[in-house]
Design a protein around this motif. Sequence first.
Motif: not given
Length: 238
Positions: A153-154, A165, A203-204, A206-207
């Motif tokens: 996943d990450f 990312g 994801r936001q 992480i970004a």
Amino acid sequence: MFKAMILAAGKGERMRPLTDTCPKPLLQVGGKMLIEYHLEKLAPAGFTSVIINHAYLGHMIETALHNGNRYGLQIQYSPEQLVLETAGGIANALPLLTDADKNQPFVVINADIFCDIDFSILQPVLQAMQSNPQQTLAHLVLVDNPPHHPEGDFFLNPHTGRLTGSANVDCRKLTFSGIGVYHPALFANVPPDQAVKLAPLLRQAIASGKAAGAYHPGLWLDIGTPKRLQQLDAMLKH
């Protein structure tokens, strides 16, 4: 005192026919309900207040677990008329999870996993996140990629403990265990009473450089099918 939430609102479609008459968290494995393995470990780890969301056959969950006294816990329930997905369900439960100024992070655990993690290791993570929410909004426990999810996943940078990312030479792409620590601000833009998934919010974060993680090398199983439930049952009885 930090709180924990167990996500128990899913219908468990892949577990049918077992879940036709029983919610997935109440399925028996090793002589106990699946959700009990989490509940029994929370109080010794310093979590005495637990919120459980439910939708499908939710009354059975409340009847089975009551107020949590026998686990040394105070259980509150967050019922959902419409299944709100992960982020929607967490956002719906925020009034039960956080303090008055909405600065208290919390632990969230998927009901349908089995893991030998010691939840007490998350207490320092909670304290650090509360004291500096500008730095971290999400902290995920990551595990080795299982056979049914080999792509992971990450990406986790083992030197910085941050999620990224994309891969660099040292980063490993691992699987999200379904155990995380979150700050309420992560859910600030989730509209009320709407189904919203968690992955886009992660994801936001992480970004924007606001997500961290830790690798758990121990036992972890995603109990997503009757076959995996049977395998865990056999392992625990053995």
